[in-house]
Scaffold this motif. Structure first.
Motif, short mmCIF file in Angstrom:
data_model
loop_
_atom_site.label_atom_id
_atom_site.label_comp_id
_atom_site.label_asym_id
_atom_site.label_seq_id
_atom_site.Cartn_x
_atom_site.Cartn_y
_atom_site.Cartn_z
N ARG A 163 61.91 32.11 -94.41
CA ARG A 163 62.30 31.46 -93.16
C ARG A 163 61.15 30.72 -92.47
N LEU A 164 59.92 31.14 -92.72
CA LEU A 164 58.78 30.60 -91.97
C LEU A 164 57.89 29.77 -92.88
N THR A 165 57.61 28.52 -92.46
CA THR A 165 56.67 27.65 -93.14
C THR A 165 55.63 27.19 -92.13
N ALA A 166 54.36 27.25 -92.51
CA ALA A 166 53.28 26.83 -91.61
C ALA A 166 52.44 25.75 -92.28
N ASN A 167 52.00 24.80 -91.48
CA ASN A 167 51.07 23.76 -91.92
C ASN A 167 49.76 23.95 -91.16
N LEU A 168 48.67 24.16 -91.89
CA LEU A 168 47.35 24.28 -91.29
C LEU A 168 46.53 23.09 -91.75
N LEU A 169 45.96 22.35 -90.80
CA LEU A 169 45.30 21.09 -91.13
C LEU A 169 43.94 20.98 -90.46
N LEU A 170 43.05 20.28 -91.13
CA LEU A 170 41.73 19.99 -90.58
C LEU A 170 41.29 18.62 -91.08
N ARG A 171 40.89 17.76 -90.16
CA ARG A 171 40.42 16.43 -90.51
C ARG A 171 39.04 16.20 -89.88
N TYR A 172 38.21 15.44 -90.59
CA TYR A 172 36.88 15.08 -90.08
C TYR A 172 36.72 13.57 -90.19
N GLU A 173 36.28 12.95 -89.10
CA GLU A 173 36.02 11.51 -89.08
C GLU A 173 34.57 11.28 -88.67
N ASP A 174 33.85 10.52 -89.48
CA ASP A 174 32.48 10.12 -89.17
C ASP A 174 32.45 8.59 -89.19
N VAL A 175 32.20 7.98 -88.03
CA VAL A 175 32.35 6.52 -87.88
C VAL A 175 31.07 5.92 -87.31
N GLU A 176 30.63 4.83 -87.90
CA GLU A 176 29.53 4.05 -87.37
C GLU A 176 29.99 2.61 -87.21
N THR A 177 29.77 2.05 -86.03
CA THR A 177 30.15 0.66 -85.77
C THR A 177 28.97 -0.11 -85.22
N SER A 178 29.04 -1.43 -85.36
CA SER A 178 27.98 -2.28 -84.79
C SER A 178 28.55 -3.65 -84.46
N ARG A 179 27.89 -4.31 -83.52
CA ARG A 179 28.24 -5.69 -83.14
C ARG A 179 26.95 -6.48 -82.95
N THR A 180 26.93 -7.69 -83.50
CA THR A 180 25.82 -8.62 -83.29
C THR A 180 26.38 -9.92 -82.76
N GLN A 181 25.89 -10.36 -81.60
CA GLN A 181 26.29 -11.63 -81.01
C GLN A 181 25.15 -12.63 -81.16
N TYR A 182 25.53 -13.90 -81.42
CA TYR A 182 24.54 -14.93 -81.71
C TYR A 182 24.55 -16.00 -80.62
N ALA A 183 23.37 -16.58 -80.41
CA ALA A 183 23.20 -17.60 -79.38
C ALA A 183 23.25 -19.01 -79.93
N ASP A 184 23.33 -19.17 -81.26
CA ASP A 184 23.38 -20.50 -81.85
C ASP A 184 24.36 -20.51 -83.02
N THR A 185 24.82 -21.69 -83.38
CA THR A 185 25.84 -21.80 -84.41
C THR A 185 25.31 -21.46 -85.79
N GLN A 186 24.00 -21.63 -86.01
CA GLN A 186 23.41 -21.28 -87.31
C GLN A 186 23.14 -19.77 -87.43
N ARG A 187 23.31 -19.04 -86.34
CA ARG A 187 23.11 -17.60 -86.30
C ARG A 187 21.66 -17.21 -86.64
N ASN A 188 20.76 -18.00 -86.15
CA ASN A 188 19.34 -17.68 -86.28
C ASN A 188 18.82 -16.90 -85.08
N VAL A 189 19.50 -17.03 -83.94
CA VAL A 189 19.05 -16.40 -82.70
C VAL A 189 20.08 -15.36 -82.28
N VAL A 190 19.64 -14.12 -82.17
CA VAL A 190 20.53 -13.03 -81.77
C VAL A 190 20.61 -12.96 -80.26
#
Length: 705
Positions: free
Chosen positions: A422-449
């Motif tokens: 009669r009884l069913t159990a779900n036991l769960l464990l999740r791990y997330e490791d996330v690294e993000t980054s953003r670089t914005q540029y001041a020129d169209t050639q992307r020479n200047v950050v």
């Protein structure tokens, strides 16, 4: 092909039956019956419903699923906004979207907004998973998971072609063919959609329609204990869509009008998807599925920016703004942005399933990386005598010239434990490791950050759920899990990802000819986070990055029921669903301006659907579908405002469908959607009032060979 009943007489899956072990790697749930025994809430919108209703808009299909919220935008479902429970619908960025168990959002970690969505005509069924079992999938684990299962390879030589035309000249064609020879099988498929749209642009001969081409090829090899399946998908879209809506005054006169300021707006995009899946049974009790995938998506949505300011001013009574919108006054310096972005999303995932009798154990790992490259020049136009006159192009810098990326490792462990008969159990464990980054540029050639930022976060997400059969007919279900939503590429190092505690408690009744389910849910946030975009601005007005509003509680009740009765030579299936949701801030937050009791944006309080049919043994079938969705807040706290401009309007629609078999392999369909021609303000973001699709007549012919 009738409306599928939600009840069935099949036995519940057990460890001995191996039902889960026989699931295809592209599925996460199985059939409708499996969702009724799951230790957690779930639903399947099956092939019969999608084919019978002729669904080409994901919003319309999901309106029949309790606990799922949609916010229409263009009336055609080209840019879906889907939410589930405690996840608001804005650009579907708070739910996990998958096709065949593969992440499908353009950049699920760095830029989860779903500007790409698979063509619905080639989707075979929709799986919706809520509650603790969703921790097997991610990254978004607060509200739910949507898995779109594509057309399967046929077991023998065969194919089909479906053609649908509507009263506005739109044409949809879906064709597929496949064959099997020995251990090898294949399928080729295409969808061709062309529509004229339902709006008229002031002083323009351009329609408001779209042209979509979608192609899929699949090749599969089946060995004695293993299989390999390769899939390639390519699509292109050109749609004359805009962010510019209407003032309320003009909406009341003609909801299908579009201002001439939006006459040159257009979206162009293309998508390439590649995946290879290896599935192997190491033994009768051990199975492993591994998928390698890559998605590339490029888009340029050329459209007016800042048009919402004219709308807001006109709604406040500014006559000059209203005349500019109508083309009666000249205006200089209009900015039309080339919203040009390129995305890459790729990774490898594997899951090992092990049957230990009373325990069905699944352990999985995924490495994923994605990126978004944004390079967005602005074209400047003047409105002169109602016409748009080009002036100059301004090259992008800063936020319009940037690169964002993310790398993520995910691990999960799920134990489905058959404690007793009669009884069913779900036991769960999740791990997330996330690294993000953003670089914005001041020129169209992307020479200047111009600037850099980055963020790293890791989180453990435990969960548990259970079902208990009081009798052969009554079942209790309960669950709790920790929810998570990544912040995206614009996050800074000091920001923490959104987390929540999510509960559900419910009961199911399964009779000889009826199924009833009632589930309550409760989500508690200490740091509710909004994802900001031009399409769905945050409550503080931000159109990029994230905005943390503070503590919030989202709770509600989901109901669904189905039955069927015999009426002479006809069978009448009937099913209904209802969702009540309370979404409010639970504490004052001076930093964000939030006040306790503020109603949260984008989540309707009431939602209802009713589907009924008359089916005859000859195949001459008729169906009616009624859908209701309540008004929503356009920004947090609209309950404290007496104005109408910060909320949408409620909407009720009725669709009718008739099906008649012309032969053994040919069916004729006639459909009328929105029979009463009800059009309301179904969205105010982006940039003004927007309507749902008006009454539409269509006729379709399907031939199988």
């Amino acid at each position: 092909m009738g409306i599928p009943a939600l009840h069935a007489d099949e036995a519940a899956p057990t460890a001995e039956s191996g039902t889960e072990a026989r699931l295809a790697p592209v599925q996460i749930l199985g059939d409708v019956t499996a969702t009724q025994r799951l230790p957690g809430s779930a639903a399947v919108v099956g092939r019969e419903q999608l084919e019978t209703e002729g669904t080409t808009d994901i919003h319309q299909a999901l309106k029949t699923v309790p606990g799922v919220y949609v916010q229409e935008e263009d009336g055609a479902g080209l840019r879906p906004n889907i939410g589930i429970r405690a996840a608001p619908p804005g650009r579907s960025s708070k739910v996990t979207l998958m096709e065949d168990n593969v992440l499908i959002a353009p950049a699920p970690y760095s830029n989860p907004a779903a500007y790409y969505f698979p063509t619905m005509m080639r989707i075979n069924e929709i799986e919706v998973l809520k509650g603790a079992p969703l921790l097997r999938h991610g990254p978004q684990t607060t509200g739910g998971v949507i898995n779109l299962v594509s057309t399967p390879i046929p077991r023998e030589r065969g194919g089909s072609i479906e053609t649908v035309v509507n009263d506005r000249g739109g044409t949809d064609v879906h064709a597929m063919f496949g064959d099997r020879s020995g251990d090898w099988s294949y399928m080729v498929e295409t969808v061709q959609r062309r529509g004229a749209g339902f709006k008229d642009i002031d002083r323009s001969h351009r329609d408001t329609g779209y042209d979509i081409q979608d192609y899929v090829g699949e090749l599969r090899w089946d060995g004695e204990r293993q299989s390999i399946e390769a899939k390639v998908q390519y699509s292109e879209e050109t749609s004359n869509e805009t962010y510019l809506g209407l003032t309320d005054a003009d909406f009341a006169r003609d909801p299908n009008r579009r201002y001439g300021l939006s006459g040159i707006d257009q979206m162009e995009n293309d998508h390439l998807g590649l995946s290879v899946t290896h599935d192997i049974d190491w033994s009768e009790r051990v199975r492993m599925a591994t998928t390698l995938y890559r998605n590339e998506f490029a888009r340029n949505w050329f459209k007016l920016g800042g048009g919402g300011a004219f709308i807001d001013d006109a709604n406040r009574g500014d006559a000059t703004a209203q005349r500019i919108l109508r083309g009666e006054d000249d205006v200089a310096g209009l900015t039309y942005r080339n919203n040009n972005r390129e995305y890459v999303s790729e990774g490898i995932q594997t899951e090992l399933g092990m049957d230990f009798g009373d325990h069905w154990l699944r352990a999985g790992v995924r490495y994923h990386q994605d990126e978004m490259d944004r390079f967005q020049p602005d074209d400047i136009y003047d409105q002169v005598n109602g016409s748009l006159v080009y002036q100059e192009t301004i090259q992008p810098t800063g936020s319009n010239n940037r690169f964002e990326d993310a790398q993520a490792w995910s691990f999960w462990l799920a134990d489905e434990w058959y404690v007793s008969d009669r009884l069913t159990a779900n036991l769960l464990l999740r791990y997330e490791d996330v690294e993000t980054s953003r670089t914005q540029y001041a020129d169209t050639q992307r020479n200047v950050v111009d600037s850099r930022r980055s963020n790293s976060s890791s989180v453990w997400l435990p969960g548990a759920s259970l079902t208990y059969d009081f009798t052969d007919r009554w079942q209790l279900l309960a669950g709790v899990h920790r929810g998570f939503a990544p912040l995206g590429g614009g996050a800074t190092e000091d920001q923490a990802p959104e987390t929540s505690t999510n509960w559900e408690l419910g009961a199911r009744y399964q009779g000889d000819n009826a199924f009833v389910e009632a589930i309550g849910f409760y989500s508690d946030f200490s740091d509710f986070v909004q994802n900001c975009s031009v399409a769905t601005p945050c409550s503080d007005g931000s159109t990029s990055g994230t905005f943390t509003t503070g503590e919030a509680v989202i709770s509600g009740l989901e109901l669904r029921a189905s039955t069927g009765v015999d009426l002479g030579s006809f069978h009448a299936p009937l099913e209904a669903s209802y969702t009540y949701t309370s979404a409010k801030a639970s504490a004052d937050n001076p930093a964000s301006g939030q006040q306790e009791g503020d109603r949260l944006q984008g989540i309707p309080r009431h939602q209802f659907s009713l589907r009924g049919g008359l089916e005859h043994a000859s195949g001459w079938n008729h169906y009616a579908v009624v859908k209701y969705i309540d008004a929503t807040c356009n920004s947090d706290g609209c309950n404290r405002s007496a104005g109408a401009f910060d909320r949408t309007e409620s909407l009720t629609t009725i669709d009718l469908v008739s099906q008649y078999p012309l032969g053994r392999n040919t069916d004729l369909y006639a459909r009328v959607s929105n029979v009463l021609d009800e059009q309301q303000i179904i969205a105010r973001s982006p940039d003004g009032a927007r309507p749902n699709e008006p009454r539409t007549f269509s006729v379709g012919l399907t031939h199988r060979f």
